[in-house]
Design a protein around this motif. Structure first.
Motif, PDB file in Angstrom:
ATOM      1  N   GLY A  86       0.826  -1.274   0.039  1.00 50.52           N
ATOM      2  CA  GLY A  86      -0.207  -0.103  -0.084  1.00 50.52           C
ATOM      3  C   GLY A  86       0.774   1.204  -0.095  1.00 50.52           C
ATOM      4  N   GLN A  87       2.264   1.399   0.556  1.00 49.76           N
ATOM      5  CA  GLN A  87       2.741   2.570   0.830  1.00 49.76           C
ATOM      6  C   GLN A  87       4.038   2.443  -0.217  1.00 49.76           C
ATOM      7  OE1 GLN A  87       3.249   2.212   4.938  1.00 49.76           O
ATOM      8  NE2 GLN A  87       2.351   4.262   5.421  1.00 49.76           N
ATOM      9  N   GLY A  88       4.730   1.381  -0.318  1.00 50.16           N
ATOM     10  CA  GLY A  88       5.587   0.983  -1.145  1.00 50.16           C
ATOM     11  C   GLY A  88       6.991   1.581  -0.479  1.00 50.16           C
ATOM     12  N   LEU A  89       7.285   1.375   0.901  1.00 49.98           N
ATOM     13  CA  LEU A  89       8.232   1.689   1.499  1.00 49.98           C
ATOM     14  C   LEU A  89       9.121   0.686   1.558  1.00 49.98           C
ATOM     15  CD1 LEU A  89       6.784   3.915   4.436  1.00 49.98           C
ATOM     16  CD2 LEU A  89       7.665   4.815   2.221  1.00 49.98           C
ATOM     17  N   ALA A  90      10.785   0.810   1.456  1.00 50.91           N
ATOM     18  CA  ALA A  90      11.397  -0.237   1.503  1.00 50.91           C
ATOM     19  C   ALA A  90      11.471  -0.795   2.909  1.00 50.91           C
ATOM     20  CB  ALA A  90      12.834   0.087   1.022  1.00 50.91           C
ATOM     21  N   LEU A  91      11.558  -2.050   3.062  1.00 52.27           N
ATOM     22  CA  LEU A  91      11.829  -2.710   4.323  1.00 52.27           C
ATOM     23  C   LEU A  91      13.237  -2.963   4.370  1.00 52.27           C
ATOM     24  CD1 LEU A  91       8.656  -5.268   4.361  1.00 52.27           C
ATOM     25  CD2 LEU A  91       8.832  -3.243   5.853  1.00 52.27           C
ATOM     26  N   SER A  92      13.611  -2.635   5.545  1.00 56.00           N
ATOM     27  CA  SER A  92      15.134  -3.262   5.796  1.00 56.00           C
ATOM     28  C   SER A  92      15.299  -4.167   6.989  1.00 56.00           C
ATOM     29  CB  SER A  92      15.781  -1.864   5.960  1.00 56.00           C
ATOM     30  OG  SER A  92      15.918  -1.045   5.035  1.00 56.00           O
ATOM     31  N   PRO A  93      15.025  -5.624   6.625  1.00 53.84           N
ATOM     32  CA  PRO A  93      15.270  -6.431   7.844  1.00 53.84           C
ATOM     33  C   PRO A  93      16.727  -6.660   8.070  1.00 53.84           C
ATOM     34  CG  PRO A  93      14.795  -7.591   5.802  1.00 53.84           C
ATOM     35  CD  PRO A  93      14.322  -6.126   5.607  1.00 53.84           C
ATOM     36  N   TYR A  94      17.200  -7.102   9.140  1.00 49.95           N
ATOM     37  CA  TYR A  94      18.706  -7.311   9.427  1.00 49.95           C
ATOM     38  C   TYR A  94      18.795  -8.722   8.632  1.00 49.95           C
ATOM     39  CZ  TYR A  94      22.680  -8.612  11.830  1.00 49.95           C
ATOM     40  OH  TYR A  94      23.995  -9.007  12.139  1.00 49.95           O
ATOM     41  N   THR A  95      19.963  -8.552   7.913  1.00 48.65           N
ATOM     42  CA  THR A  95      20.675  -9.531   6.915  1.00 48.65           C
ATOM     43  C   THR A  95      22.076  -9.890   7.363  1.00 48.65           C
ATOM     44  OG1 THR A  95      21.299  -8.023   5.107  1.00 48.65           O
ATOM     45  CG2 THR A  95      19.131  -8.896   4.955  1.00 48.65           C
ATOM     46  N   ALA A  96      22.835  -9.215   8.058  1.00 46.63           N
ATOM     47  CA  ALA A  96      24.199  -9.340   8.126  1.00 46.63           C
ATOM     48  C   ALA A  96      24.923  -9.488   7.243  1.00 46.63           C
ATOM     49  CB  ALA A  96      24.442 -10.733   9.223  1.00 46.63           C
ATOM     50  N   HIS A 114     -12.100  -6.130   8.460  1.00 44.88           N
ATOM     51  CA  HIS A 114     -10.784  -5.255   8.110  1.00 44.88           C
ATOM     52  C   HIS A 114     -10.156  -4.965   9.559  1.00 44.88           C
ATOM     53  CE1 HIS A 114     -11.226  -5.242   3.774  1.00 44.88           C
ATOM     54  NE2 HIS A 114     -12.642  -4.785   3.912  1.00 44.88           N
ATOM     55  N   VAL A 115     -10.312  -5.776  10.438  1.00 40.92           N
ATOM     56  CA  VAL A 115      -9.255  -5.796  11.718  1.00 40.92           C
ATOM     57  C   VAL A 115      -8.323  -6.688  11.449  1.00 40.92           C
ATOM     58  CG1 VAL A 115      -9.698  -6.353  14.162  1.00 40.92           C
ATOM     59  CG2 VAL A 115     -11.689  -5.426  12.904  1.00 40.92           C
ATOM     60  N   GLY A 116      -6.999  -6.005  11.736  1.00 42.04           N
ATOM     61  CA  GLY A 116      -5.818  -6.812  11.750  1.00 42.04           C
ATOM     62  C   GLY A 116      -5.828  -7.942  12.401  1.00 42.04           C
ATOM     63  N   THR A 117      -5.372  -9.112  11.827  1.00 39.00           N
ATOM     64  CA  THR A 117      -5.281 -10.638  12.742  1.00 39.00           C
ATOM     65  C   THR A 117      -4.013 -10.844  13.164  1.00 39.00           C
ATOM     66  OG1 THR A 117      -4.895 -11.397  10.625  1.00 39.00           O
ATOM     67  CG2 THR A 117      -7.300 -11.540  11.256  1.00 39.00           C
ATOM     68  N   LEU A 118      -2.854 -10.032  13.023  1.00 36.02           N
ATOM     69  CA  LEU A 118      -1.424 -10.256  13.513  1.00 36.02           C
ATOM     70  C   LEU A 118      -1.241  -9.111  14.690  1.00 36.02           C
ATOM     71  CD1 LEU A 118       0.358 -10.743  10.346  1.00 36.02           C
ATOM     72  CD2 LEU A 118      -0.479 -12.492  11.915  1.00 36.02           C
ATOM     73  N   PRO A 119      -0.370  -9.406  15.574  1.00 40.15           N
ATOM     74  CA  PRO A 119      -0.096  -8.510  16.569  1.00 40.15           C
ATOM     75  C   PRO A 119       0.826  -7.541  16.268  1.00 40.15           C
ATOM     76  CG  PRO A 119       0.861 -10.501  17.099  1.00 40.15           C
ATOM     77  CD  PRO A 119       0.091 -10.682  15.756  1.00 40.15           C
ATOM     78  N   TYR A 120       1.197  -7.329  15.108  1.00 38.29           N
ATOM     79  CA  TYR A 120       2.271  -6.332  14.852  1.00 38.29           C
ATOM     80  C   TYR A 120       2.034  -5.398  13.617  1.00 38.29           C
ATOM     81  CZ  TYR A 120       3.423 -10.799  13.191  1.00 38.29           C
ATOM     82  OH  TYR A 120       3.464 -12.197  12.702  1.00 38.29           O
ATOM     83  N   ARG A 121       2.522  -4.315  13.395  1.00 39.12           N
ATOM     84  CA  ARG A 121       2.057  -3.546  12.306  1.00 39.12           C
ATOM     85  C   ARG A 121       3.265  -3.533  11.273  1.00 39.12           C
ATOM     86  NH1 ARG A 121       1.602   1.361  16.069  1.00 39.12           N
ATOM     87  NH2 ARG A 121       3.847   1.333  15.675  1.00 39.12           N
ATOM     88  N   ALA A 122       3.126  -3.002   9.993  1.00 40.25           N
ATOM     89  CA  ALA A 122       3.924  -2.865   9.076  1.00 40.25           C
ATOM     90  C   ALA A 122       5.264  -2.142   9.384  1.00 40.25           C
ATOM     91  CB  ALA A 122       3.376  -2.128   7.761  1.00 40.25           C
ATOM     92  N   GLY A 123       6.273  -3.169   9.244  1.00 39.43           N
ATOM     93  CA  GLY A 123       7.769  -2.501   9.515  1.00 39.43           C
ATOM     94  C   GLY A 123       8.071  -3.383  10.855  1.00 39.43           C
ATOM     95  N   GLU A 124       7.331  -3.893  11.613  1.00 33.74           N
ATOM     96  CA  GLU A 124       7.470  -4.701  12.874  1.00 33.74           C
ATOM     97  C   GLU A 124       8.180  -5.933  12.643  1.00 33.74           C
ATOM     98  OE1 GLU A 124       4.503  -4.308  15.551  1.00 33.74           O
ATOM     99  OE2 GLU A 124       4.769  -2.040  16.062  1.00 33.74           O
ATOM    100  N   ASP A 137      16.343 -12.320  10.309  1.00 28.80           N
ATOM    101  CA  ASP A 137      15.022 -11.650  10.690  1.00 28.80           C
ATOM    102  C   ASP A 137      13.873 -11.681   9.927  1.00 28.80           C
ATOM    103  OD1 ASP A 137      13.634  -9.398  11.967  1.00 28.80           O
ATOM    104  OD2 ASP A 137      15.096  -7.753  11.197  1.00 28.80           O
ATOM    105  N   VAL A 138      12.443 -11.745  10.401  1.00 28.16           N
ATOM    106  CA  VAL A 138      11.311 -11.705   9.633  1.00 28.16           C
ATOM    107  C   VAL A 138      10.554 -10.289   9.942  1.00 28.16           C
ATOM    108  CG1 VAL A 138       9.162 -13.126   9.401  1.00 28.16           C
ATOM    109  CG2 VAL A 138      11.356 -14.166   9.950  1.00 28.16           C
ATOM    110  N   VAL A 139      10.344  -9.503   8.913  1.00 27.03           N
ATOM    111  CA  VAL A 139       9.645  -8.246   9.111  1.00 27.03           C
ATOM    112  C   VAL A 139       8.415  -8.187   8.461  1.00 27.03           C
ATOM    113  CG1 VAL A 139       9.704  -5.829   8.855  1.00 27.03           C
ATOM    114  CG2 VAL A 139      11.896  -6.877   9.570  1.00 27.03           C
ATOM    115  N   PHE A 140       7.352  -7.877   9.127  1.00 27.56           N
ATOM    116  CA  PHE A 140       6.018  -7.871   8.050  1.00 27.56           C
ATOM    117  C   PHE A 140       5.922  -6.581   7.347  1.00 27.56           C
ATOM    118  CE2 PHE A 140       1.064  -6.566   9.162  1.00 27.56           C
ATOM    119  CZ  PHE A 140       0.708  -7.573   7.949  1.00 27.56           C
TER     120      PHE A 140
END
Length: 184
Positions: A86-96, A114-124, A137-140
């Motif tokens: 939806g936003q198109g922002l680059a995600l930067s998980p830790y990759t070492a 349309h209520v979120g079913t995961l306990p975290y938001r985008a980028g977490e 790393d695994v980032v939503f």
């Protein structure tokens, strides 16, 4: 004398070829893994919401499990940059310094209201991988118009596979396994 030298040279050359052929055996696949690292996709869009993301360690690979409340089988996974839905922002998980797997699931991370079913938001961070051999790393990346995205940081561009499993009960799972190495 010339004939002797020619014969000696021929014996040396043939001996080198035979010795070289014996040492040219290919390395065996690591744990029998023959998955490869090219893009993989399959399945169709589903309305079954994503309800859990968890990880696991095995002798030959690390695993990310995406569990759905219903039947879901659609995915696209490839190495490369990953952006939020939806936003198109680059995600930067830790990759070492390793690589980044882009995981697009063809199912929402929200319910019919349309209520979120995961306990975290985008980028977490979506899962703990501390001490894992391959996963870093695994980032939503969010969920938008029925698609959910994750960025999975790994220590190198390694072979991986994607498997769709039924259960438990009416649930389904899309499983991402990333090998610890290429060959033995």
């Amino acid at each position: 004398m010339r004939l002797r030298r020619a014969m000696l040279a021929l014996v040396v050359v043939l001996g080198g070829l035979v010795a070289g052929a014996g040492g040219a055996t290919a390395a065996a696949p690591y744990c029998g893994i023959t998955w490869g690292s090219t893009a993989k996709s399959g399945g169709a869009l589903s309305a079954a919401p994503l309800i859990e993301v968890r990880t696991g360690q095995h002798d030959c690979w690390d695993r990310v499990v995406f569990e759905f409340d219903g039947s879901a089988n659609g995915y696209a996974v490839a190495y490369g940059e990953t952006y939020t839905e939806g936003q198109g922002l680059a995600l930067s998980p830790y990759t070492a310094g390793g690589a980044l797997l882009r995981v697009s699931l063809r199912a929402p991370a929200y319910d019919e209201e349309h209520v979120g079913t995961l306990p975290y938001r985008a980028g977490e961070h979506a899962a703990t991988v501390l001490g894992y051999r391959t996963l870093r790393d695994v980032v939503f990346g969010g969920s938008y118009e029925g698609y959910s995205t994750f960025a999975v940081g790994v220590r190198a561009q390694l072979p991986y596979r994607v498997t769709v499993l039924s259960g438990p009960g009416t649930h389904s799972r899309i499983v991402l396994d990333v090998a610890h190495q290429w060959q033995e």
